[in-house]
Write an enzyme that holds these catalytic residues in place. Structure first.
Site, PDB file in Angstrom:
ATOM      1  CB  VAL A 121       1.560  -2.155   3.874  1.00 47.41           C
ATOM      2  CG1 VAL A 121       1.178  -2.995   2.588  1.00 47.41           C
ATOM      3  CG2 VAL A 121       2.261  -2.850   4.824  1.00 47.41           C
ATOM      4  CB  CYS A 122       0.087  -0.439  -0.352  1.00 44.43           C
ATOM      5  SG  CYS A 122      -0.701  -0.302  -1.889  1.00 44.43           S
ATOM      6  CB  THR A 123      -0.773   4.386  -0.842  1.00 43.51           C
ATOM      7  OG1 THR A 123      -1.970   3.577  -0.114  1.00 43.51           O
ATOM      8  CG2 THR A 123      -0.983   4.080  -2.219  1.00 43.51           C
TER       9      THR A 123
ATOM     10  CB  THR B 166       4.420   3.336  -2.949  1.00 44.43           C
ATOM     11  OG1 THR B 166       3.228   3.311  -2.546  1.00 44.43           O
ATOM     12  CG2 THR B 166       4.509   4.302  -4.273  1.00 44.43           C
TER      13      THR B 166
END
Length: 330
Positions: free
Chosen positions: A120-122, A140
């Site tokens: 998730v994300c970074t 990302t």
């Protein structure tokens, strides 16, 4: 990663969510709530909850999120324990986690037991540090895509998608995109009807239109308010007027060449592209908040014709004005 056979539709799937100090709270709770809601819906229908969820981190004292909310977590699982899904969260602490041999080695080893791995994300930075994104497509948070690509040149970073699947590896864009990714995982496991029921329960889209680029560009304009805020206000008041480069430069009190250069430096886009985005944004509001005909909206917002507005919507939002209205009007 070795290939693992797809789990049985009736199997209980173990999902481990990896957290670390200063993890982004919603990166954890957003996807977890999707799986919990799926469990509740299946259980309420008389079935066996399909997911077993486990939040893990280094040590046995839990983990503190970047929001200052402490999360109860189990110690990192042993490498040999069976696992369906490994989900790696992101957040401000991901740099330290990606530099930690403990986290990196655990992710690398644990992935060999997982049917699939997701970030998730970074959290993508931790997957990349563990070598799991080598030669793969990934995404990302929009503001970190360039950094991910520069740090890991072998990763094929795609800045626009909400999430990307490349074989058994899934990566998602910024923060709430983890919910989109989790819904896609539920759809793969349990079918579209269950995933759609979860989305309705959480009041989110099963598949939202467009990519994260539409949000990053709009935010870039907002970030330029100190320099060009007055100009943007003027543009919004004159959407149906001449908004050519010469007209904008005159309004900004600059030469065309100087204006083009400074505007691109501050916003990351050309004046023409910014005007298009502001017109689309205005049209979005009118489509969702009024019953004004599409043709009239296209004229009021300066597109000139329905077809021109349609092309802009498809380019920026991946949806037509008519479809946007049907999805967003209550």
């Amino acid at each position: 990663m070795p290939k693992h056979p797809r789990s049985s539709p009736n199997a209980i799937r173990t999902i481990e969510v990896l957290a670390f100090p200063a993890v982004q709270l919603l990166d954890v709770t957003g996807p977890v709530q999707v799986f919990v809601s799926a469990n509740d819906l299946v259980a309420n229908a008389g079935g066996t909850p399909p997911y077993r969820l486990k939040l893990v981190t280094q040590g046995d004292e839990g983990v503190m999120s970047s929001a200052g909310v402490a999360l109860t977590a189990s110690p990192l699982s042993r490498h040999g324990e069976p696992l369906d899904t490994l989900l790696v969260a992101g957040g401000p602490g991901v740099e330290a986690a990606a530099a930690s041999p403990v986290f990196v080695d655990w992710v690398r080893q644990r992935s060999t037991r997982a049917h699939r791995v997701a970030s998730v994300c970074t959290g993508a930075f931790l997957l990349a540090a563990a070598g799991l994104l080598e030669g793969r497509r990934a995404v990302t948070h929009w503001k970190d895509c360039t950094r991910l690509a520069q740090r890991y040149p072998s990763v094929r970073v795609e800045p626009d998608p909400i999430f990307v699947r490349d074989g058994p590896i899934w990566t998602s864009a910024g923060v709430t995109a983890g919910i989109d990714l989790a819904l896609a995982l539920v759809e793969e496991d349990l079918g579209r009807s269950v995933a759609l029921a979860v989305a309705r329960h959480l009041v989110v889209f099963l598949k939202r239109p467009g990519g994260q680029a539409q949000f990053s560009a709009t935010l870039a304009l907002q970030a330029a308010e100190d320099r060009f805020g007055a100009l943007h206000d003027w543009i919004n008041d004159h959407l149906s007027d001449d908004l050519s480069l010469s007209a904008l430069a005159e309004q900004a009190g600059m030469s065309e060449r100087s204006f083009s250069r400074h505007y691109a430096e501050v916003t990351g886009q050309t004046p023409a592209r910014a005007v298009e985005r502001l017109r689309v944004e205005a049209a979005r509001r009118l489509l969702s908040e009024s019953g004004t005909p599409v043709k009239r909206i296209s004229q009021r917002c300066g597109f000139g014709s329905e077809e021109t507005m349609r092309r802009s919507f498809l380019r920026l939002l991946a949806v037509t004005p008519q479809d946007y209205r049907s999805r967003f009007t209550f």
